[in-house]
Design a protein around this motif. Sequence first.
Motif, PDB file in Angstrom:
ATOM      1  N   LEU A   1      -5.319  -0.710  -4.995  1.00 51.79           N
ATOM      2  CA  LEU A   1      -4.490  -1.886  -4.714  1.00 51.79           C
ATOM      3  C   LEU A   1      -4.551  -2.253  -3.233  1.00 51.79           C
ATOM      4  O   LEU A   1      -4.654  -3.432  -2.881  1.00 51.79           O
ATOM      5  CB  LEU A   1      -3.036  -1.617  -5.113  1.00 51.79           C
ATOM      6  CG  LEU A   1      -2.656  -1.794  -6.576  1.00 51.79           C
ATOM      7  CD1 LEU A   1      -1.193  -1.446  -6.796  1.00 51.79           C
ATOM      8  CD2 LEU A   1      -2.937  -3.211  -7.054  1.00 51.79           C
ATOM      9  N   MET A   2      -4.507  -1.254  -2.370  1.00 49.87           N
ATOM     10  CA  MET A   2      -4.596  -1.522  -0.933  1.00 49.87           C
ATOM     11  C   MET A   2      -5.975  -2.050  -0.556  1.00 49.87           C
ATOM     12  O   MET A   2      -6.108  -2.879   0.349  1.00 49.87           O
ATOM     13  CB  MET A   2      -4.278  -0.257  -0.140  1.00 49.87           C
ATOM     14  CG  MET A   2      -2.814   0.132  -0.148  1.00 49.87           C
ATOM     15  SD  MET A   2      -1.718  -1.183   0.482  1.00 49.87           S
ATOM     16  CE  MET A   2      -2.287  -1.341   2.190  1.00 49.87           C
TER      17      MET A   2
ATOM     18  N   THR B   1       3.163  -4.010   1.703  1.00 48.90           N
ATOM     19  CA  THR B   1       2.197  -3.890   0.613  1.00 48.90           C
ATOM     20  C   THR B   1       1.933  -2.426   0.291  1.00 48.90           C
ATOM     21  O   THR B   1       1.745  -2.059  -0.876  1.00 48.90           O
ATOM     22  CB  THR B   1       0.873  -4.584   1.000  1.00 48.90           C
ATOM     23  OG1 THR B   1       1.139  -5.910   1.446  1.00 48.90           O
ATOM     24  CG2 THR B   1      -0.072  -4.641  -0.187  1.00 48.90           C
TER      25      THR B   1
ATOM     26  N   ALA C   1      -2.175  -8.236  -5.387  1.00 49.57           N
ATOM     27  CA  ALA C   1      -2.668  -7.504  -4.228  1.00 49.57           C
ATOM     28  C   ALA C   1      -3.611  -8.373  -3.402  1.00 49.57           C
ATOM     29  O   ALA C   1      -3.524  -8.419  -2.168  1.00 49.57           O
ATOM     30  CB  ALA C   1      -3.378  -6.226  -4.682  1.00 49.57           C
TER      31      ALA C   1
ATOM     32  N   SER D   1       2.357  -0.734  -3.267  1.00 54.26           N
ATOM     33  CA  SER D   1       1.238  -0.099  -3.967  1.00 54.26           C
ATOM     34  C   SER D   1       1.568   1.337  -4.356  1.00 54.26           C
ATOM     35  O   SER D   1       1.138   1.820  -5.405  1.00 54.26           O
ATOM     36  CB  SER D   1      -0.012  -0.110  -3.082  1.00 54.26           C
ATOM     37  OG  SER D   1       0.115   0.784  -1.982  1.00 54.26           O
TER      38      SER D   1
ATOM     39  N   PHE E   1      -5.947  -5.629  -1.470  1.00 56.47           N
ATOM     40  CA  PHE E   1      -5.190  -6.342  -0.438  1.00 56.47           C
ATOM     41  C   PHE E   1      -6.087  -6.617   0.775  1.00 56.47           C
ATOM     42  O   PHE E   1      -6.117  -7.723   1.312  1.00 56.47           O
ATOM     43  CB  PHE E   1      -3.973  -5.513  -0.022  1.00 56.47           C
ATOM     44  CG  PHE E   1      -3.378  -5.928   1.295  1.00 56.47           C
ATOM     45  CD1 PHE E   1      -2.590  -7.065   1.391  1.00 56.47           C
ATOM     46  CD2 PHE E   1      -3.616  -5.180   2.446  1.00 56.47           C
ATOM     47  CE1 PHE E   1      -2.045  -7.451   2.607  1.00 56.47           C
ATOM     48  CE2 PHE E   1      -3.078  -5.557   3.662  1.00 56.47           C
ATOM     49  CZ  PHE E   1      -2.292  -6.688   3.742  1.00 56.47           C
TER      50      PHE E   1
ATOM     51  N   SER F   1      -3.254   3.295  -6.452  1.00 57.70           N
ATOM     52  CA  SER F   1      -2.564   2.809  -5.264  1.00 57.70           C
ATOM     53  C   SER F   1      -3.559   2.508  -4.154  1.00 57.70           C
ATOM     54  O   SER F   1      -3.464   1.483  -3.474  1.00 57.70           O
ATOM     55  CB  SER F   1      -1.551   3.859  -4.790  1.00 57.70           C
ATOM     56  OG  SER F   1      -0.902   3.432  -3.608  1.00 57.70           O
TER      57      SER F   1
END
Length: 228
Positions: free
Chosen positions: A169-170, A152, A11, A156, A173, A166
């Motif tokens: 994860l973003m 992405t 990520a 995620s 990122f 999720s």
Amino acid sequence: MITELPIALAAVLFGLAGSTHCIGMCGGIAGSVALSSGGKAGQPVFLLAFNLGRLLSYALAGLLVGQLGHLLSEGQSLGLVLRTFAATVMIVMGLYIAQWWQGAAYLERVGQLLWRHIQPWTGKLLPADRLWKCLLLGGLWGWLPCGLVYTTLIWSGTAASSPWQSGLLMLLFGLGTLPAMMTTSLLASQLRQLLQRRGVRQAAGGLVILFGVFTLPWLALLDTHQPG
């Protein structure tokens, strides 16, 4: 699982390796935010507020898409499909980062439908001469049609085991894109030159592809093809 280090690193790598794309799409507005501070001393704070809003919008989008992915993955067979899809999306992202295939950019056309309703509100926040304006502007700018972000986001939503993961994860990122965006008015050209080097982009993209290959549920896929 997001607790696995390769997934979390992937990520961050998505954001870091895609920073050249981020500078191209968001660098102009970030530069305007820096100029709106009215003095060099205030630029880092204004840029930080803008990027905080951007990262929060990424996390919110991840939470929403993750909720949908969580609902769809309740069935065991469908969960296997989604995990396979997540690994495939990771491979597509690696190809995009390495500039071997730009298929992820087609998602930007879909995002234009949403962005045409959001864009008018961004103009009302310019000049971004207040911290709250920078925060809101970044929050709106996080929904800008971007193949990198949308790919992405799909990854995620299917790779994480819960909506909150999720969203995290973003957020990771977004943190990967932060170094480039925070240096927009100072070192962006040097960083862009580094990230645009063919070897750097291909190495980063190749690493992401390897992550995708190794996160494929190989054992489960082999079991489904064994005769019962």
